[in-house]
Design a protein around this motif. Sequence first.
Motif, PDB file in Angstrom:
ATOM      1  N   GLN A 466      28.456  41.053  32.880  1.00  0.00           N
ATOM      2  CA  GLN A 466      28.133  40.745  34.273  1.00  0.00           C
ATOM      3  C   GLN A 466      29.090  39.701  34.863  1.00  0.00           C
ATOM      4  N   ASP A 467      29.742  38.936  34.023  1.00  0.00           N
ATOM      5  CA  ASP A 467      30.737  37.973  34.482  1.00  0.00           C
ATOM      6  C   ASP A 467      32.067  38.707  34.587  1.00  0.00           C
ATOM      7  N   LEU A 468      32.333  39.264  35.759  1.00  0.00           N
ATOM      8  CA  LEU A 468      33.521  40.105  35.922  1.00  0.00           C
ATOM      9  C   LEU A 468      34.804  39.348  35.654  1.00  0.00           C
ATOM     10  N   GLY A 469      34.788  38.053  35.877  1.00  0.00           N
ATOM     11  CA  GLY A 469      35.986  37.267  35.661  1.00  0.00           C
ATOM     12  C   GLY A 469      36.428  37.228  34.214  1.00  0.00           C
ATOM     13  N   ARG A 470      35.501  37.497  33.290  1.00  0.00           N
ATOM     14  CA  ARG A 470      35.864  37.482  31.870  1.00  0.00           C
ATOM     15  C   ARG A 470      36.545  38.767  31.432  1.00  0.00           C
ATOM     16  N   LEU A 471      36.521  39.796  32.285  1.00  0.00           N
ATOM     17  CA  LEU A 471      37.016  41.104  31.864  1.00  0.00           C
ATOM     18  C   LEU A 471      38.511  41.270  32.071  1.00  0.00           C
ATOM     19  N   GLY A 472      39.063  40.654  33.084  1.00  0.00           N
ATOM     20  CA  GLY A 472      40.517  40.708  33.266  1.00  0.00           C
ATOM     21  C   GLY A 472      41.003  41.880  34.092  1.00  0.00           C
ATOM     22  N   HIS A 473      40.349  42.164  35.220  1.00  0.00           N
ATOM     23  CA  HIS A 473      40.852  43.207  36.118  1.00  0.00           C
ATOM     24  C   HIS A 473      42.295  42.908  36.515  1.00  0.00           C
ATOM     25  N   SER A 474      43.149  43.912  36.422  1.00  0.00           N
ATOM     26  CA  SER A 474      44.556  43.704  36.768  1.00  0.00           C
ATOM     27  C   SER A 474      45.095  44.757  37.730  1.00  0.00           C
ATOM     28  N   ARG A 475      44.317  45.822  37.994  1.00  0.00           N
ATOM     29  CA  ARG A 475      44.858  46.925  38.782  1.00  0.00           C
ATOM     30  C   ARG A 475      44.111  47.164  40.088  1.00  0.00           C
ATOM     31  N   ILE A 476      43.054  46.395  40.344  1.00  0.00           N
ATOM     32  CA  ILE A 476      42.376  46.529  41.620  1.00  0.00           C
ATOM     33  C   ILE A 476      43.254  45.941  42.719  1.00  0.00           C
ATOM     34  N   GLU A 477      43.075  46.418  43.939  1.00  0.00           N
ATOM     35  CA  GLU A 477      43.848  45.906  45.060  1.00  0.00           C
ATOM     36  C   GLU A 477      43.322  44.523  45.444  1.00  0.00           C
ATOM     37  N   ARG A 478      44.186  43.578  45.575  1.00  0.00           N
ATOM     38  CA  ARG A 478      43.817  42.212  45.915  1.00  0.00           C
ATOM     39  C   ARG A 478      44.286  41.895  47.331  1.00  0.00           C
TER      40      ARG A 478
END
Length: 497
Positions: A466-478
């Motif tokens: 549930q803590d999305l910050g721990r997962l390491g998204h790198s390809r979503i549009e920022r």
Amino acid sequence: MSGPMRPRVAIVGMAIESSAYSEHRAGYRDFAVREGDEVVTRYGFLAPGTALRDAAEWIGVFYARSIPGGRVHRHVYDDFKERMLRGLAAASATAPLDGIYLDIHGAMSVDGMDDAEGDLIDAIRALVGTEPLVSAPMDLHGNVSERLALGVDLPTCYRLAPHEDAWETRERAALNLLEWIGRAGRPRRAWVRVPILLPGEKTSTRVEPARGLYGMIPAIEALPGVTDASIWIGYAWADEPRCHATVLVTGDDDTVIKREAERLAHRLWDVRDEFSFVGPTGTLDEAIAASIAHRDAGGGRPYLVSDSGDNPGAGGSGDVTWTVGRLLEMPSLTRPGAPVTYVASIFDAAAIEKLWTYGVGDEVDVLAGARVDGRVAGPVRITGQLVSLHDADPDAGRVAVVRRGGVHAVVTEFRKAYHAASDFAAIGLEPSAADIIVTKIGYLEPTLYDIAKGWTLALTPGPVDQDLGRLGHSRIERPMHPFDSFDRAPSLTARML
């Protein structure tokens, strides 16, 4: 339409919700496959004699559905897509198709591919052309890329989370399709990308602000010129450019559908900071302490604890052992007379083979779990008394229950989500006899919600953390909320399709 005859509508689809952070890979065994007439009979609203069944010639082609998991093996997806296309070609050979009912989830990921549903609709359009209308019921946790929206004339999605309106949504998609087949022209779509990505446990329609957001939809649909209005919250545990919230309104009045799509999108953006977890949260230790305090205070049975980080219903691998390992180390749960605690589940075919060499009542010692996903914790040693063995569960295969003190650990042969009270009762674990039920789930599905005398959403680690910050998204549009701050409001102008 095809002359004076009833419209011809083909049904195809492939549905799974796929976590990019799950080590599980979805293969043939994960999917329940239907072909031909079995596809049509899946839909109760198309039962013989119903108005919808009589209103069209429904042609069952191919449908595959899996519980959520990891990405789909590419060869499995390619095979299923080819079977859909062959079936559609055969259906089109006898007479033109007026419509295609595309039953998808919206958050399928495939190895080596972005936007799997976009690829699927492009392949279908390349085969059947632009003439047949396409209607698609979807999960509100789907990701609607512009590519998908361009190919689907009449998309719609669930309006409840948990998804108690799933079949209502599928029926609405069929009604919308037949309505437009019988009309001149084609529906228009107003599509808005909203840069928000939140877990489902923060966007349940049981509470605000999601309840109010989806509550706006009936009034919008009642407006002249509007066919459907939908809000996709999106799927947070994938990592693709299409991962974001989406608003889409369909109809035949460009002015109205554009205005309403932008109004919904702005409302969603305005309440972005109001989304919070649907229930009380805590660490696993805090959840167990709360459940024991609840029991000691005479609060009634059972107390539910969500092992949210490895929820198979959201894409978890299903064999992460972090939670069961810690429960088996807690003296408060493993001593004689400890609270009766059900823990579901981990899957491990090798462990089941070993457990099947014992008899019920024997003392057992087995290593289980973490064969697929051992990043968070390794296989757990389970010692205790073998309480029961169960065979032929269509999802779990063989099932064993091992008791150590108050802990009843459920080990299965294959992945299974224990998301209903009946899942426990089927293996001799009567929910009303448990002080505590710990299961791999996020928000509680209806039957567990109904029986819970108390609940904690445990924020455990895993592939659907549930803590999305721990997962390491790198390809979503920022930039993307809540990952980034915004200096100014994003453009929420609808793209007309």
